[in-house]
Design a protein around this motif. Structure first.
Motif, mmCIF file in Angstrom:
data_model
loop_
_atom_site.group_PDB
_atom_site.id
_atom_site.type_symbol
_atom_site.label_atom_id
_atom_site.label_comp_id
_atom_site.label_asym_id
_atom_site.label_seq_id
_atom_site.Cartn_x
_atom_site.Cartn_y
_atom_site.Cartn_z
ATOM 1 N N PHE A 21 0.825 -1.197 0.000
ATOM 2 C CA PHE A 21 0.000 0.000 0.000
ATOM 3 C C PHE A 21 0.863 1.252 0.000
ATOM 4 N N ALA A 22 0.473 2.230 -0.774
ATOM 5 C CA ALA A 22 0.995 3.590 -0.676
ATOM 6 C C ALA A 22 -0.235 4.464 -0.557
ATOM 7 N N ALA A 23 -0.057 5.746 -0.459
ATOM 8 C CA ALA A 23 -1.192 6.640 -0.241
ATOM 9 C C ALA A 23 -2.342 6.369 -1.198
ATOM 10 N N ASP A 24 -2.057 6.243 -2.485
ATOM 11 C CA ASP A 24 -3.129 6.090 -3.460
ATOM 12 C C ASP A 24 -2.970 4.868 -4.355
ATOM 13 N N VAL A 25 -2.006 4.001 -4.039
ATOM 14 C CA VAL A 25 -1.751 2.822 -4.862
ATOM 15 C C VAL A 25 -1.823 1.583 -3.982
ATOM 16 N N THR A 26 -2.551 0.578 -4.461
ATOM 17 C CA THR A 26 -2.637 -0.701 -3.759
ATOM 18 C C THR A 26 -2.208 -1.804 -4.705
ATOM 19 N N VAL A 27 -1.342 -2.669 -4.225
ATOM 20 C CA VAL A 27 -0.886 -3.824 -4.996
ATOM 21 C C VAL A 27 -1.573 -5.050 -4.410
ATOM 22 N N MET A 28 -2.249 -5.813 -5.276
ATOM 23 C CA MET A 28 -3.023 -6.968 -4.821
ATOM 24 C C MET A 28 -2.690 -8.200 -5.649
ATOM 25 N N ASP A 29 -2.950 -9.351 -5.065
ATOM 26 C CA ASP A 29 -2.894 -10.644 -5.755
ATOM 27 C C ASP A 29 -1.567 -10.862 -6.490
ATOM 28 N N GLU A 49 -3.854 -1.036 -8.237
ATOM 29 C CA GLU A 49 -5.005 -0.133 -8.256
ATOM 30 C C GLU A 49 -4.573 1.274 -7.852
ATOM 31 N N ASN A 50 -4.968 2.249 -8.657
ATOM 32 C CA ASN A 50 -4.705 3.656 -8.375
ATOM 33 C C ASN A 50 -6.024 4.292 -7.958
ATOM 34 N N THR A 51 -6.168 4.582 -6.672
ATOM 35 C CA THR A 51 -7.422 5.145 -6.170
ATOM 36 C C THR A 51 -7.416 6.666 -6.147
ATOM 37 N N SER A 52 -6.348 7.281 -6.647
ATOM 38 C CA SER A 52 -6.279 8.743 -6.617
ATOM 39 C C SER A 52 -7.062 9.347 -7.782
ATOM 40 N N GLU A 53 -7.129 10.660 -7.773
ATOM 41 C CA GLU A 53 -7.783 11.389 -8.860
ATOM 42 C C GLU A 53 -6.794 11.720 -9.972
ATOM 43 N N ASN A 54 -5.537 11.309 -9.798
ATOM 44 C CA ASN A 54 -4.488 11.606 -10.776
ATOM 45 C C ASN A 54 -3.832 10.309 -11.232
ATOM 46 N N PHE A 129 6.894 4.158 -7.960
ATOM 47 C CA PHE A 129 5.901 4.906 -8.720
ATOM 48 C C PHE A 129 6.333 6.365 -8.812
ATOM 49 N N GLU A 130 5.987 7.002 -9.914
ATOM 50 C CA GLU A 130 6.328 8.403 -10.143
ATOM 51 C C GLU A 130 5.797 9.303 -9.032
ATOM 52 N N LYS A 131 4.548 9.108 -8.636
ATOM 53 C CA LYS A 131 3.919 9.976 -7.642
ATOM 54 C C LYS A 131 3.771 9.314 -6.279
ATOM 55 N N ALA A 132 3.385 8.062 -6.244
ATOM 56 C CA ALA A 132 3.138 7.374 -4.971
ATOM 57 C C ALA A 132 4.424 6.978 -4.265
ATOM 58 N N GLY A 133 5.549 6.998 -4.971
ATOM 59 C CA GLY A 133 6.813 6.631 -4.343
ATOM 60 C C GLY A 133 7.016 5.125 -4.317
ATOM 61 N N GLU A 134 7.688 4.656 -3.278
ATOM 62 C CA GLU A 134 8.029 3.237 -3.182
ATOM 63 C C GLU A 134 6.971 2.444 -2.432
ATOM 64 N N VAL A 135 6.681 1.264 -2.950
ATOM 65 C CA VAL A 135 5.755 0.334 -2.318
ATOM 66 C C VAL A 135 6.488 -0.998 -2.201
ATOM 67 N N SER A 136 6.628 -1.494 -0.973
ATOM 68 C CA SER A 136 7.285 -2.781 -0.751
ATOM 69 C C SER A 136 6.239 -3.880 -0.664
ATOM 70 N N VAL A 137 6.521 -4.981 -1.349
ATOM 71 C CA VAL A 137 5.591 -6.101 -1.413
ATOM 72 C C VAL A 137 6.370 -7.391 -1.185
ATOM 73 N N THR A 138 5.810 -8.291 -0.384
ATOM 74 C CA THR A 138 6.355 -9.638 -0.260
ATOM 75 C C THR A 138 5.520 -10.519 -1.169
ATOM 76 N N VAL A 139 6.160 -11.068 -2.200
ATOM 77 C CA VAL A 139 5.457 -11.791 -3.260
ATOM 78 C C VAL A 139 5.676 -13.294 -3.082
ATOM 79 N N PRO A 140 4.598 -14.068 -2.959
ATOM 80 C CA PRO A 140 4.756 -15.520 -2.856
ATOM 81 C C PRO A 140 5.070 -16.147 -4.218
ATOM 82 N N VAL A 141 5.923 -17.155 -4.206
ATOM 83 C CA VAL A 141 6.187 -17.924 -5.422
ATOM 84 C C VAL A 141 5.073 -18.958 -5.524
#
Length: 156
Positions: A21-29, A49-54, A129-141
């Motif tokens: 998660f970042a302020a306006d970006v969510t990484v799922m699945d 998912e980008n939930t922002s208006e931009n 991301f250009e605007k949301a910055g860095e988002v760290s994700v632990t990705v399962p194999v």
């Protein structure tokens, strides 16, 4: 601890392990794949998912799991053969929309894996991301997932 409590804890842990998660970006699945235990490269897929208006743009990805991490896509060449291409400008994530990183399309490529990846392992990945910055994700194999899993189906 009761079975119900243990089960709830496992589900909660799995949810947080695959979402970022970042302020306006969510990484799922998110999930990663390799073609075999001895593979020198792998790929990571997810929904962003980008939930922002931009609009925003995924411009980079980093991981200690590989010597080189790039944003890639597939494109049909002049001879009809699909080829993988590095997308230097990144992927646009329009305002209020979901961008799929999936097999046969846009994805994160892990080249020069630093260790073999087996089903059930995890890959730590940082998306930039250009605007949301860095988002760290632990990705399962996940070597068992079918190609259509996670694809958004639209019916008319």
């Amino acid at each position: 601890m009761t079975f119900k409590t243990t089960f709830a804890a496992v589900i909660a842990a799995a949810s947080f392990a695959t979402a970022g998660f970042a302020a306006d970006v969510t990484v799922m699945d998110s999930y990663a794949r390799v073609s075999s235990k001895s593979a020198k490269s792998g790929a990571v897929f997810m929904m962003i998912e980008n939930t922002s208006e931009n609009g925003d743009r995924l411009i980079d990805a980093r991981s200690d799991a590989a010597k080189l991490v790039q944003l890639h896509t597939h494109k049909e060449g002049d001879n009809g053969v699909m080829q993988m291409l590095h997308v230097e400008e990144g992927f646009a994530i329009p305002a209020g929309e979901i961008h799929m990183l999936q097999r046969g399309g846009d994805h994160v490529m892990l080249m020069g894996l630093t260790k073999s990846l087996a089903h059930g392992d995890n890959v730590d990945l940082t998306l930039v991301f250009e605007k949301a910055g860095e988002v760290s994700v632990t990705v399962p194999v996940d070597l068992e997932r079918k190609p259509e899993h996670g694809e958004m189906k639209h019916s008319h």
